[in-house]
Enzyme design. Structure first.
Site, PDB file in Angstrom:
ATOM      1  N   ALA A  58      32.944  41.899  41.925  1.00  0.00           N
ATOM      2  CA  ALA A  58      32.598  43.280  42.279  1.00  0.00           C
ATOM      3  C   ALA A  58      32.617  44.263  41.095  1.00  0.00           C
ATOM      4  CB  ALA A  58      33.509  43.751  43.415  1.00  0.00           C
ATOM      5  N   ARG A  99      22.685  43.262  45.383  1.00  0.00           N
ATOM      6  CA  ARG A  99      23.649  42.571  46.256  1.00  0.00           C
ATOM      7  C   ARG A  99      24.283  43.638  47.158  1.00  0.00           C
ATOM      8  NH1 ARG A  99      27.593  38.193  43.703  1.00  0.00           N
ATOM      9  NH2 ARG A  99      27.604  37.472  45.866  1.00  0.00           N
ATOM     10  N   GLN A 203      33.339  29.165  42.022  1.00  0.00           N
ATOM     11  CA  GLN A 203      33.913  30.150  41.081  1.00  0.00           C
ATOM     12  C   GLN A 203      35.342  29.777  40.708  1.00  0.00           C
ATOM     13  OE1 GLN A 203      32.262  30.918  43.894  1.00  0.00           O
ATOM     14  NE2 GLN A 203      31.124  32.821  43.740  1.00  0.00           N
ATOM     15  N   ASP A 244      35.809  42.705  47.383  1.00  0.00           N
ATOM     16  CA  ASP A 244      34.483  43.292  47.136  1.00  0.00           C
ATOM     17  C   ASP A 244      34.339  44.662  47.773  1.00  0.00           C
ATOM     18  OD1 ASP A 244      34.158  40.195  47.029  1.00  0.00           O
ATOM     19  OD2 ASP A 244      32.588  41.105  45.794  1.00  0.00           O
ATOM     20  N   LYS A 255      35.547  36.983  49.075  1.00  0.00           N
ATOM     21  CA  LYS A 255      34.813  35.714  49.120  1.00  0.00           C
ATOM     22  C   LYS A 255      35.111  34.930  50.396  1.00  0.00           C
ATOM     23  CE  LYS A 255      32.423  34.444  46.854  1.00  0.00           C
ATOM     24  NZ  LYS A 255      30.960  34.623  47.133  1.00  0.00           N
TER      25      LYS A 255
HETATM   26  O1  MRU Z   1      29.963  36.083  45.044  1.00  0.00           O
HETATM   27  P1  MRU Z   1      30.885  36.578  43.967  1.00  0.00           P
HETATM   28  O2  MRU Z   1      31.245  35.543  42.962  1.00  0.00           O
HETATM   29  O3  MRU Z   1      30.371  37.854  43.337  1.00  0.00           O
HETATM   30  O4  MRU Z   1      32.226  36.965  44.741  1.00  0.00           O
HETATM   31  C1  MRU Z   1      33.295  37.475  44.005  1.00  0.00           C
HETATM   32  C2  MRU Z   1      34.502  37.713  44.815  1.00  0.00           C
HETATM   33  O5  MRU Z   1      34.513  37.541  46.021  1.00  0.00           O
HETATM   34  C3  MRU Z   1      35.705  38.279  44.113  1.00  0.00           C
HETATM   35  O6  MRU Z   1      36.883  37.829  44.703  1.00  0.00           O
HETATM   36  C4  MRU Z   1      35.661  39.813  44.229  1.00  0.00           C
HETATM   37  O7  MRU Z   1      34.433  40.304  43.779  1.00  0.00           O
HETATM   38  C5  MRU Z   1      36.746  40.469  43.458  1.00  0.00           C
HETATM   39  S1  MRU Z   1      36.449  40.344  41.705  1.00  0.00           S
HETATM   40  C6  MRU Z   1      37.662  41.204  40.906  1.00  0.00           C
END
Ligand code: MRU
Length: 353
Positions: A58, A99, A203, A244, A255
């Protein structure tokens, strides 16, 4: 001919780099086996990079979008002079559509837009660049502060579980959940980090494990479905995740799989910490039910490493975030302070302070 990509040191803290008037992103789709920087030349290219997961997480999405505005304005100034605002409008629209779930994207675009509105008939690039760089710098500072605040909640040497990547790669640097883990590790409080691999983009196994290895923080990977079993063995003090978007009542979008992890944590008496800067808090949405959840292509579930593994013709459901109710969160940790057992009143107080 375009200038070659500069020799940028490879480190998780260097995933978003403004260098010699250009934006470079470390391509997170192919980490850790390949470390490749991509140069972005237009606002639309930046939007594509966000949509296609070259950059993700995010706060990192928000910072990148801010630099996207700089590039769009600079190109608008080059092509239309005083008509730069109209010339960049299409780029702003694609950036905003890249997004839907991470509110940091909209937060950063709104902050850049406020400056765009103030600027007039001069070259907008220097002022907008300074603002994007300030957003980047402030995010790193926020992560260091919230990292220390989160670490202070951890009583003693313990193991923790994290999900997805909420590290330096997902932010301007240092990380949110991994910021807490970094600070706690420095204080001797982390025996072991367990990182969920985080299907389908991995990830956890590709990014979190790589980041923690770089800092010599002990990390063990597990498949997402193993976390509950791990909790039965004892020794896990906290689940620590990022977010997010956090709604006004403290519900947390993160996530996909975070909710299941929180359910398992509650069942086993493991505490849940959500670490996020206040740019992730969206008081305009009353509860998690109002947070738009991104759905991505079925192929992301059916394939792995570019190879189809799912039964040909089968359907797949691929929501990429879920919502953990505030009632299942023990602490929301931000740079402005910690909210224990969050609710609407406490979230409003934090944001008003
Ligand atoms: O789909 P992504 O990889 O963008 O999802 C990221 C996440 O869900 C992270 O946990 C969230 O953005 C927090 S990042 C500090």
């Amino acid at each position: 001919m375009e200038a070659p990509i500069p020799n940028i040191p490879i480190h998780a803290d260097n995933a978003i780099v403004w260098c010699d008037g250009h934006l470079y992103l470390l391509d997170q789709r192919i980490l850790p086996l390949q470390t490749v920087f991509i140069r972005l030349n237009t606002g639309a290219e930046v939007a594509n990079a966000i949509r296609d997961m070259v950059v993700r997480g995010a706060p990192a999405i928000g910072i990148t979008a801010a630099f996207g505005v700089v590039i769009a304005a600079r190109n608008g100034w080059a092509s239309a002079g005083r008509g730069w605002k109209a010339a960049m409008a299409a780029d702003l629209a694609v950036l905003a559509a890249s997004r839907p779930t991470a509110v940091n994207l909209f937060w950063a675009l709104a902050r850049m837009q406020r400056l765009v509105d103030e600027l007039g008939g001069e070259d907008p690039t220097p002022r907008l660049l300074a603002e994007a760089q300030a957003i980047h710098k402030e995010d790193i500072a926020a992560n260091r502060t919230l990292g220390d605040l989160g670490a202070a909640l951890i009583a003693g040497p313990t193991a923790v579980i994290t999900h997805c990547n909420a590290g330096a790669l997902a932010t301007g640097g240092y990380g949110t959940a991994l910021g807490v883990i970094r600070s706690a590790h420095a204080a001797g409080k982390i025996q072991q980090v367990y990182a969920d691999e985080t299907r389908p983009w991995l990830q956890g196994s590709r990014l979190t494990a790589w980041e923690l290895q770089q800092d010599n923080i002990p990390v063990t990977l597990l498949i997402d479905g193993a976390a509950a079993s791990l909790m039965t063995q004892g020794g896990i003090g906290w689940v620590i995740v990022g977010s997010d978007r956090i709604a006004a009542n403290g519900d947390v979008a993160n996530k996909i799989g975070t909710y299941g992890l929180a359910v398992a944590a509650r069942h086993h008496g493991v505490k849940v910490m959500v670490a996020a800067p206040t740019s992730t808090i969206d008081l305009s949405v009353a509860s998690g039910a109002d947070i738009p959840i991104e759905s991505r292509a079925a192929a992301e579930v059916l394939c792995c490493g570019g190879k189809q593994l799912g039964a040909p013709g089968v359907e797949a459901w691929n929501p990429v975030f879920d919502v953990t109710p505030a009632s299942m969160v023990d602490a929301i940790v931000t740079e402005r302070g910690v909210v224990l057992r969050p609710n609407a009143k406490k979230m409003a107080k934090l944001m008003a302070g």
